[in-house]
Design a protein around this motif. Structure first.
Motif, PDB file in Angstrom:
ATOM      1  N   LYS B 345     -26.556  61.197   1.756  1.00 14.20           N
ATOM      2  CA  LYS B 345     -26.368  62.439   1.504  1.00 14.20           C
ATOM      3  C   LYS B 345     -26.253  63.410   2.514  1.00 14.20           C
ATOM      4  O   LYS B 345     -25.141  63.682   2.104  1.00 14.20           O
ATOM      5  CB  LYS B 345     -27.841  63.623   1.371  1.00 14.20           C
ATOM      6  CG  LYS B 345     -28.447  62.624   0.282  1.00 14.20           C
ATOM      7  CD  LYS B 345     -28.549  63.725  -1.292  1.00 14.20           C
ATOM      8  CE  LYS B 345     -29.264  63.132  -2.865  1.00 14.20           C
ATOM      9  NZ  LYS B 345     -30.746  62.920  -2.859  1.00 14.20           N
ATOM     10  N   ILE B 346     -26.143  62.667   3.474  1.00 17.33           N
ATOM     11  CA  ILE B 346     -25.717  63.132   4.528  1.00 17.33           C
ATOM     12  C   ILE B 346     -25.342  61.962   5.606  1.00 17.33           C
ATOM     13  O   ILE B 346     -25.131  61.460   5.606  1.00 17.33           O
ATOM     14  CB  ILE B 346     -27.059  63.498   5.336  1.00 17.33           C
ATOM     15  CG1 ILE B 346     -28.011  63.570   6.296  1.00 17.33           C
ATOM     16  CG2 ILE B 346     -27.172  65.704   4.846  1.00 17.33           C
ATOM     17  CD1 ILE B 346     -28.452  63.776   6.490  1.00 17.33           C
ATOM     18  N   GLU B 347     -24.460  63.105   7.025  1.00 14.69           N
ATOM     19  CA  GLU B 347     -24.025  61.637   7.936  1.00 14.69           C
ATOM     20  C   GLU B 347     -25.154  60.758   8.624  1.00 14.69           C
ATOM     21  O   GLU B 347     -24.800  59.788   8.295  1.00 14.69           O
ATOM     22  CB  GLU B 347     -23.190  62.690   8.768  1.00 14.69           C
ATOM     23  CG  GLU B 347     -22.424  61.791   9.535  1.00 14.69           C
ATOM     24  CD  GLU B 347     -21.462  63.047  10.977  1.00 14.69           C
ATOM     25  OE1 GLU B 347     -22.400  63.898  11.106  1.00 14.69           O
ATOM     26  OE2 GLU B 347     -20.060  62.820  11.187  1.00 14.69           O
ATOM     27  N   GLU B 348     -26.158  61.714   8.666  1.00 15.73           N
ATOM     28  CA  GLU B 348     -27.055  60.650   9.150  1.00 15.73           C
ATOM     29  C   GLU B 348     -26.860  59.156   8.873  1.00 15.73           C
ATOM     30  O   GLU B 348     -27.613  58.597   8.720  1.00 15.73           O
ATOM     31  CB  GLU B 348     -28.138  61.588  10.033  1.00 15.73           C
ATOM     32  CG  GLU B 348     -28.211  62.200  11.105  1.00 15.73           C
ATOM     33  CD  GLU B 348     -27.151  62.896  10.661  1.00 15.73           C
ATOM     34  OE1 GLU B 348     -26.953  63.323   9.684  1.00 15.73           O
ATOM     35  OE2 GLU B 348     -26.814  64.070  11.775  1.00 15.73           O
ATOM     36  N   ASP B 349     -27.177  58.955   6.945  1.00 17.14           N
ATOM     37  CA  ASP B 349     -27.972  58.721   6.126  1.00 17.14           C
ATOM     38  C   ASP B 349     -26.497  57.800   6.558  1.00 17.14           C
ATOM     39  O   ASP B 349     -27.027  56.501   6.258  1.00 17.14           O
ATOM     40  CB  ASP B 349     -28.345  59.067   4.557  1.00 17.14           C
ATOM     41  CG  ASP B 349     -28.944  59.996   4.411  1.00 17.14           C
ATOM     42  OD1 ASP B 349     -29.988  59.791   4.701  1.00 17.14           O
ATOM     43  OD2 ASP B 349     -28.541  61.012   4.018  1.00 17.14           O
TER      44      ASP B 349
END
Lengths: 345, 628
Positions: B345-349
């Motif tokens: 979902k997010i950049e860290e993923d």
């Protein structure tokens, strides 16, 4: 005169070498070197000699004195050695020693102190928090909302809210030390380096490798420029310090909702040295230290800006660490107060 | 999740040896728990983390291997083009969907099927992964679920009353009989499908008995549901009923995969069970369930990982993961996430995706470079004091135990503690561990008794928490220090505690914390309070330059006289009295050991004699003492 001095020396030396104990030696000392000792008297005679003979005779007298004194010292050492030897020969030194009544520290304590020590050296401070915890700190703040499937891995013991204002299901016995992340970080600004040992509870049936009460230590670090390599380096350093320089370590990807990327750490099984045994479920490796970079949602929840700071968190199963270190095959041994167990530590 | 290698190989040409493959998969996050050889095949047993619904399918596992080994995915072409069909006959079905609780409802009717046993290959595959073959239709729906990761249910069309399906939530208490013949009372909020008369499906968990596919079924409605994770989880938890389908839905099913899964399922049904499509495609939805975009900053990736991976390598990894990367700026990579990867979902993923395929064990190791703070941490704990206290008790002969915080009602009543006034766990693992201990004494005494058959001298202690307060509103945790001994007497225990207090610079009398019981002596004191009382810093006192005068005085006094009072009375008589101790006690005689000391000069016998007379006089008056 000269003859006299040499005779004194010879008789003194032979007496000294025959002396059996300190008392005899003291007597000999008096007999020759005392105020009216043989050598003292002989030296007094020196004045009667013609002036030109005095220096030579004086020198000789001095030599005699030195020889007697040195021989006495050597013999004293000899006598002491023989004496202590005889004294020991008179007793049975194979009898067991009489030990002082000193108790034993529980292996968990010893491991906790070691862990705290290692992380102290890396600039971490120790903290301690409540075991009776809210759902918010134990789960919600950690990006684990209600009905999240990862709650399955942490079956929870709920406290009886009867007669209290608390909402049923909201007050629990903490299931993980990570609950302290929210508590600590809400009250502090980065940089943060904290280590928190403590007891956790889960609804689990007890067997050799599970317990409903178990010990963990949580650590977390938040700063402006924390990298995944820092987490790998920290884990590597800590485990080598705790388990030995040669400990083999490997990392794997895993998922916990409060970290991203998520890391799992394995060490080579201490029992079988990686060959595979019942202790490590034949895998040769033991899972020891789950970790990861703190999830942006967690940083946000405690009021940190995830674009400006980053951090990592890790947990070590202390109960597991103890059993690995001492090759104990059953976690239940840790809560058994049998002195036959405790006396081994 | 069990995955046979033969099945995996249908979608990807893996060339790694099974053990190496298992190890690599574990490293990238697909925990390989067991590899077993059966017949001509190899079975992998994987532990699937809660974020990866896609790995609950063989194709998902194959995709992971394809990414790892940089190989293409092969998948049989789906023959039935569901969106372009012209059925010869149309059977009717009225569907009332509630998009709030059932975001997508996809299905189709097939008429004229023949329900029989499945072909051998299909049965074998299911048996290998631990599934029991039932009949061809049920087996195909199961097979496609395990293949693609979308749960599928086939209803017997003829048994749907009024040809109506209504998706709604249970009011609570309704009885439902599942397809395997078991009955449940539904909790409030359970997502269900009803026809005109009955509940025919417990959505996302189990199909209904009354609409199940059995030997005489001729017409089926095949449904691919997309359920809401929390709704399914709540019901499955409260019923204690889990299925492969509910595990997938809880994690978040591939909402974009409905058409593909239905197409595959229809292909297999037509091929194996015959029949013909007899309705248009039902695909009720309010969103398009398309892939979504995530932006990755190349700079941030390297900043968080702590290494610099070449841009080409990053792009290559993302391509292997089917994340269709394209550079949208100097530092920016735009990623399109396929709908089966609900976890991204997010950049860290995305950063984790790159890191795990780069290989965690290929990273260098560094230590944090940031500054070490001097601010005191909230909830501070000083382990040095802890250690000091424990070491002192250890040196005094005590061994440390750790006992359970949870105890039983029986434990409490053995100590005359009313369990109504003790904090309690609602769902204890057993009655043995139901209450939070309000004292450490109970466990210590039990430990003493447990050791009696093996040891004569037993000294044990614990430093641990007790849980106070009668209700949660008053709940308070306190550290207690508790010890028990069957060989030391009261005065020895008191002396140990006095020495402990001295170590911590606390001036207090521990007598009240010590109890004499049948089995020995027990002490318990609040360690939390002790910590608050610790005075900082000891101050060195010069050792006396002049010799003291020491003497013993023996007096005879009545039995009831308190030694403590006599000592403090003696001390009051002169500032030159440095200390007073009790040296001996025999019947009514007590011998006191008195040290006289002047800091600046030698004391004279005359001075001491005067003080001694004063002491004797006072003791005579106050305690009717006689000098012996």
């Amino acid at each position: 005169m000269e003859e006299n001095l040499i005779q004194v020396k010879n008789s003194a030396v032979s007496l000294i070498l025959e002396a059996k104990d300190q008392k005899e030696l003291d007597e000999i000392k008096l007999q020759f070197l005392g105020r009216s000792g043989k050598l003292t008297l002989a030296i007094k005679e020196l004045v009667k000699l013609p002036r030109e003979k005095r220096p030579d005779m004086g020198r000789l007298a001095n030599e005699v004195k030195n020889t007697i004194e040195e021989t006495i010292i050597t013999q004293e050492q000899q006598v002491r050695k023989t004496q202590s030897k005889t004294l020991k020969e008179n007793i049975d030194i194979t009898n067991p020693g009489i030990r002082p009544d000193i108790g034993h520290l529980h292996p968990l304590s010893q491991v906790i102190y070691d862990v705290v020590d290692v992380f102290k050296s890396l600039g971490y401070q120790a903290a301690d928090g409540p075991e009776i915890e809210t759902d918010r700190y134990n789960f919600e703040i950690l990006n684990i909302p209600k009905d999240h499937p990862s709650r399955d891995t942490q079956q929870t013991l709920y406290l009886d809210t009867h007669k209290s204002k608390a909402t049923p299901g909201e007050i629990i016995l903490r299931t993980q030390m990570s609950a302290m992340q929210g508590r600590v970080m809400e009250k502090i600004k980065p940089p943060v380096r904290v280590i928190v040992p403590g007891k956790n509870y889960r609804y689990e049936q007890v067997d050799a490798s599970h317990g409903f009460e178990f010990w963990q230590v949580e650590g977390f670090l938040v700063d402006t420029n924390v990298r995944l390599t820092d987490l790998f380096g920290t884990i590597d350093y800590a485990l080598r310090k705790l388990m030995g320089e040669k400990t083999k370590i490997k990392f794997a990807t895993t998922n916990f909702p409060f970290v991203e990327p998520g890391v799992d750490t394995y060490i080579e099984c201490t029992v079988c040295k990686g060959k595979g045994c019942s202790f490590c479920k034949q895998s040769g490796w033991s899972e020891i230290m789950p970790a990861g970079m703190i999830h942006p949602n967690v940083l946000k929840a405690v009021g940190f800006d995830s674009q400006k700071v980053s951090g990592f968190a890790f947990a070590i199963g202390l109960s597991r660490l103890v059993t690995l270190r001492y090759q104990m095959d059953d976690l239940r041994l840790l809560v058994n107060p049998d002195l036959r167990i405790l006396n081994q530590f | 999740m069990i995955a046979p290698l033969s099945w995996i190989k249908e979608y990807v040409d893996t060339t790694l040896k099974p053990n190496d493959l298992g190890e690599r998969l574990t490293e990238v996050g697909l925990g390989t728990e067991k590899i077993t050889k059966i017949d001509e095949d190899i079975l992998f047993e994987f532990e699937i983390t809660p974020n990866r619904p896609d790995l609950l399918s063989i194709l998902g596992i194959a995709r992971e291997i394809a990414a790892l080994e940089n190989k293409p995915i092969k998948f049989p072409k789906i023959k039935t083009e569901l969106e372009n069909i012209t059925p010869k006959k149309i059977l009717h079905l009225k569907i009332q969907n509630d998009y709030e609780i059932n975001p997508r409802f996809t299905g189709i009717i097939i008429d004229g099927i023949k329900v029989t046993d499945s072909p051998e290959w299909l049965k074998n595959r299911l048996i290998k992964i631990g599934q029991r073959p039932i009949n061809n239709i049920v087996d195909i729906t199961n097979y496609v679920m395990f293949e693609l990761g979308n749960p599928i249910h086939a209803f017997d069309y003829d048994k749907i009353k009024g040809k109506t399906m209504r998706v709604h939530q249970a009011k609570g208490g309704e009885k439902f009989k599942s397809v395997d013949g078991l009955s449940y009372y539904l909790p409030q909020g359970a997502v269900i499908i009803s026809d005109e008369e009955n509940i025919i499906d417990l959505c996302g968990i189990k199909g209904g008995f009354n609409s199940g596919t059995f030997e005489n079924t001729k017409t089926i409605f095949v449904r691919i549901p997309i359920e809401k994770p929390t709704l399914i989880r709540r019901v499955s938890q409260s019923l204690g009923l889990r299925s492969e389908a509910s595990s997938i839905f809880e994690r978040g099913v591939n909402a974009g995969g409905s058409i593909e899964a239905l197409g595959r399922c229809v292909d297999l049904i037509l091929e194996i069970a015959g029949g013909e499509i007899s309705s248009n495609l039902y695909d009720l939805k309010k969103e398009d369930f398309a892939p979504w975009k995530v932006n990755l900053s190349y700079e941030r990736l390297n900043k968080i990982l702590g290494i610099s991976i070449k841009k080409e390598e990053v792009l290559n990894i993302l391509k292997r993961l089917n994340l269709s990367p394209h550079e949208s700026g100097k530092d920016s990579i735009k990623i399109t996430v396929p709908t089966y990867r609900n976890d991204l979902k997010i950049e860290e993923d995305i950063i984790e995706e790159v890191a795990r395929l780069y290989g965690y064990n290929n990273f260098p190791k560094t230590l944090p470079i940031g500054e070490i703070t001097t601010q005191t941490v909230p909830y501070p704990k000083d382990y040095l004091i802890d250690e000091k206290v424990k070491n002192l008790l250890k040196a005094s002969g005590f061994s440390e135990i750790y006992s359970y915080s949870l105890i039983s009602e029986k434990d409490l009543s053995s100590f005359d503690i009313n369990s109504d006034k003790v904090l309690r766990v609602d769902n204890p693992v057993s009655r043995e561990f139901e209450y939070l201990r309000p004292t450490l004494k109970i466990n210590l005494l039990k430990a003493l008794i447990q050791n009696k058959p093996n040891f004569e001298k037993i000294n044990l202690f614990e430093l641990g928490k007790v849980y106070l307060g009668r209700t949660l509103d008053e709940a308070r945790e306190e550290y207690m220090l508790c010890g028990v001994s069957n060989i030391k007497n009261f005065y020895e225990i008191k002396g140990i505690l006095e020495r402990l207090f001295e170590e911590l610079n606390i001036n207090e009398d521990p007598s009240q914390c010590i109890e004499i019981v049948n089995d020995g002596i027990i002490f318990e004191l609040s360690f939390s309070n002790l910590l608050n009382k610790i005075k900082p810093g000891k101050i060195f006192k010069q050792i006396p330059k002049y010799p003291p005068i020491i003497e013993d005085i023996t007096i005879e006094i009545s039995e009831g006289t308190k030694t403590g009072e006599v000592i403090s009375e003696i001390k009051k008589q002169s500032i030159l009295i440095e200390s007073v101790g009790l040296k001996d006690m025999y019947k009514n005689n007590r011998t006191f050991h008195i040290v006289y000391q002047h800091k600046e000069r030698n004391l004279t016998n005359e001075e001491v004699e005067k003080i001694r007379e004063k002491i004797i006089e006072v003791l005579r008056q106050k305690f009717q003492a006689k000098i012996v």
